[in-house]
Design an enzyme around this catalytic site. Structure first.
Site, short mmCIF file in Angstrom:
data_model
loop_
_atom_site.label_atom_id
_atom_site.label_comp_id
_atom_site.label_asym_id
_atom_site.label_seq_id
_atom_site.Cartn_x
_atom_site.Cartn_y
_atom_site.Cartn_z
N HIS A 192 -2.22 10.30 -0.32
CA HIS A 192 -2.36 8.91 -0.74
C HIS A 192 -2.47 8.81 -2.25
O HIS A 192 -1.76 8.04 -2.90
CB HIS A 192 -3.60 8.32 -0.07
CG HIS A 192 -3.77 6.86 -0.31
ND1 HIS A 192 -3.02 5.92 0.37
CD2 HIS A 192 -4.57 6.18 -1.14
CE1 HIS A 192 -3.37 4.72 -0.05
NE2 HIS A 192 -4.31 4.86 -0.96
N GLU A 244 0.83 -1.22 0.00
CA GLU A 244 0.00 0.00 0.00
C GLU A 244 0.86 1.26 0.00
O GLU A 244 1.67 1.45 0.91
CB GLU A 244 -0.92 -0.01 1.24
CG GLU A 244 -1.86 1.17 1.29
CD GLU A 244 -2.84 1.11 2.47
OE1 GLU A 244 -3.17 0.01 2.94
OE2 GLU A 244 -3.25 2.19 2.91
N ASP A 260 4.59 -14.22 11.92
CA ASP A 260 3.23 -14.66 11.61
C ASP A 260 2.27 -13.49 11.85
O ASP A 260 1.80 -13.27 12.97
CB ASP A 260 2.90 -15.85 12.51
CG ASP A 260 1.52 -16.42 12.25
OD1 ASP A 260 0.71 -15.77 11.58
OD2 ASP A 260 1.25 -17.53 12.75
N LYS A 316 -7.06 -0.77 12.01
CA LYS A 316 -6.48 -1.21 10.73
C LYS A 316 -5.28 -0.33 10.39
O LYS A 316 -4.25 -0.81 9.91
CB LYS A 316 -7.55 -1.13 9.62
CG LYS A 316 -7.13 -1.79 8.32
CD LYS A 316 -6.42 -0.87 7.35
CE LYS A 316 -6.06 -1.58 6.05
NZ LYS A 316 -5.31 -0.73 5.12
C1 MEV Z 1 -5.74 3.11 5.34
O1 MEV Z 1 -5.02 1.97 4.93
C2 MEV Z 1 -5.65 3.31 6.85
C3 MEV Z 1 -6.49 4.44 7.41
O2 MEV Z 1 -7.85 4.29 7.02
C4 MEV Z 1 -6.36 4.37 8.92
C5 MEV Z 1 -7.29 5.31 9.65
O3 MEV Z 1 -8.37 5.67 9.13
O4 MEV Z 1 -6.95 5.64 10.80
C6 MEV Z 1 -6.03 5.78 6.90
#
Ligand code: MEV
Length: 421
Positions: free
Chosen positions: A377, A79, A279, A263
């Site tokens: 991004h 990513e 892992d 995430k």
């Molecule tokens: C994207 O891979 C991760 C984010 O969505 C994390 C977040 O929203 O805190 C940018």
């Protein structure tokens, strides 16, 4: 003329700088560049039905200060913007003294299920009476683990009265696995004591397996940031700090946000787990289970302001990682990645991982609370879109640059630009 910044260099120049700085040697550079990475013959011994190897980019997030030590962090991820975000947060925190990080002793938990136990109360007392003998038996099967300070720590028992198959007993083994991830050590120990437990209880052993909810092996990190250090081109530091708190508040009350918040943390952690041959599914499973430990998903990190003008970030999560055994030993790049971070123990690696997760979260919340993440991004994503549209060599940056300038980043637009070139 000033020297090129790390992100402006070519991959070969970056490796050369890491060698010059003593972070890696020539040999490791070959392993990390992919030239002497994982070959098909070695891969064939790692899993079944091997047909080849699958590559992903490895980048370096520079400038982390963790417990006073400068650490460059290798990250394997597909990513765009994760490595850049980690580097930015690392630099920002370094200006404020960096991260403090620590981890618990490496104690993993295993479960042994005993069904059809005729007299559960008697079985529980029999196991308790033989606790020391069972622990000694486990200790004797792994003298190497004992010689490096590991070994069994405790046995606990739980009676589940109601389940879809009726009642059963579960024996929990707490095993110090030293610098290993621990799955093999725990599973072997459980399989070893299963016959003894069957004869003590009159029951039948079923599952004998590690739990990925590694709550006795938590890692923590913390950073304290002066509000003014958080300023961006558009916002002063106080407002950025307030906006980070706004973002963190949503994760505290709403699982839809908490999962995404977590995430983002795992974006950083997983990338380091991959780079070190660990892992990552085990750590993911543990992290999500830990986040839901109160029956609702909570954020793994917390942000608050102190009485001064400091923003304080903390993180805590299970971190079942190893520096010996498995892919960490077999994959050439994994060894080089551990060396790059000067990692000499699983505990140190766990602390670094917690700090990287917190850094990734800081970068995400700072961007989300201010300009949004799409600006950075998409601009980085543009190169991937250009490649997907068929651009090669010099065309990639040309197409990406044009898309950025037009503020339209899509495969269709990339194809149009390509055919015009
Ligand atoms: C994207 O891979 C991760 C984010 O969505 C994390 C977040 O929203 O805190 C940018």
């Amino acid at each position: 003329m000033r020297g090129k910044k790390f992100y402006e260099k070519t991959p070969a120049e970056r490796l050369a700088l890491l060698i010059e700085e003593g972070r890696i040697d020539e040999n490791d550079a070959g392993k990390l560049s992919g030239e002497n990475g994982l070959d098909r013959e070695t891969a064939n011994f790692m899993i079944e039905n091997v047909i080849g190897t699958f590559s992903l980019p490895i980048g370096v997030a520079r400038g982390f200060i963790i417990n006073g030590e400068k650490i460059d962090v290798p990250m394997v991820i597909e990513e765009p913007s994760v490595v850049a975000a980690a580097s930015n947060a690392a630099k920002l925190t370094a200006l404020n003294g960096g991260f403090s990080a620590e981890a618990d002793a490496p104690i993993m938990i295993g479960q042994l299920q005993l069904i059809n136990v005729p007299y559960p109360a008697n079985a529980v007392s029999a196991i308790r009476r033989h606790r020391k003998q069972l622990l000694d038996q486990i200790r004797s099967i792994d003298p190497v683990l004992a010689s490096v300070g590991g070994g069994p720590v405790d046995l606990k028992i739980k009676f589940f009265k109601n389940s879809p198959i009726g009642s059963f007993l579960v024996v929990y083994l707490y095993l110090n696995v030293a610098d290993a991830m621990g799955a093999n050590a725990v599973n072997s120990a459980l399989e070893k004591i299963a016959p003894e437990l069957e004869s003590l209880t009159g029951g039948e052993a079923r599952l004998r397996i590690l739990s990925n909810l590694a709550v006795r092996r938590l890692a923590r990190a913390r950073c304290v940031l002066k509000a003014e250090s958080l300023r961006t081109a558009e916002y002063d530091g106080e407002s950025v700090a307030a906006r980070i708190l706004d973002a963190a508040a949503l994760a505290e009350v709403d699982p839809y946000r908490a999962v995404t918040h977590n995430k983002g943390i795992l974006n950083g952690i997983d990338a380091v787990l991959l780079a070190t041959g660990n892992d990552w599914r085990a750590v993911e499973a543990g992290a999500h289970g830990f986040a839901a430990k109160h029956g609702k998903i909570f954020p793994l990190s917390r942000w608050e302001k102190d009485a001064g003008r400091n923003l304080i970030g903390t993180i805590e999560l299970p971190m079942a990682v190893g520096t010996v055994g498995g892919a960490t030993r077999v994959h050439p790049a994994a060894q080089a990645a551990l060396k790059m971070m000067n990692v000499d123990s699983a505990k140190k690696l766990a602390g670094i991982l917690a700090a990287v997760g917190l850094a990734q979260n800081l970068a995400a919340l700072r961007a989300l609370g201010t300009v949004g993440i799409q600006k950075g991004h998409l601009s980085l994503h543009a190169r991937q879109v250009a490649i997907a549209a068929g651009a090669v060599g010099n065309q990639i940056e040309l197409v990406a640059e044009k898309m950025r300038a037009d503020r339209v980043i899509s495969t269709d637009r990339a194809k149009e630009i390509l055919s015009a070139l």
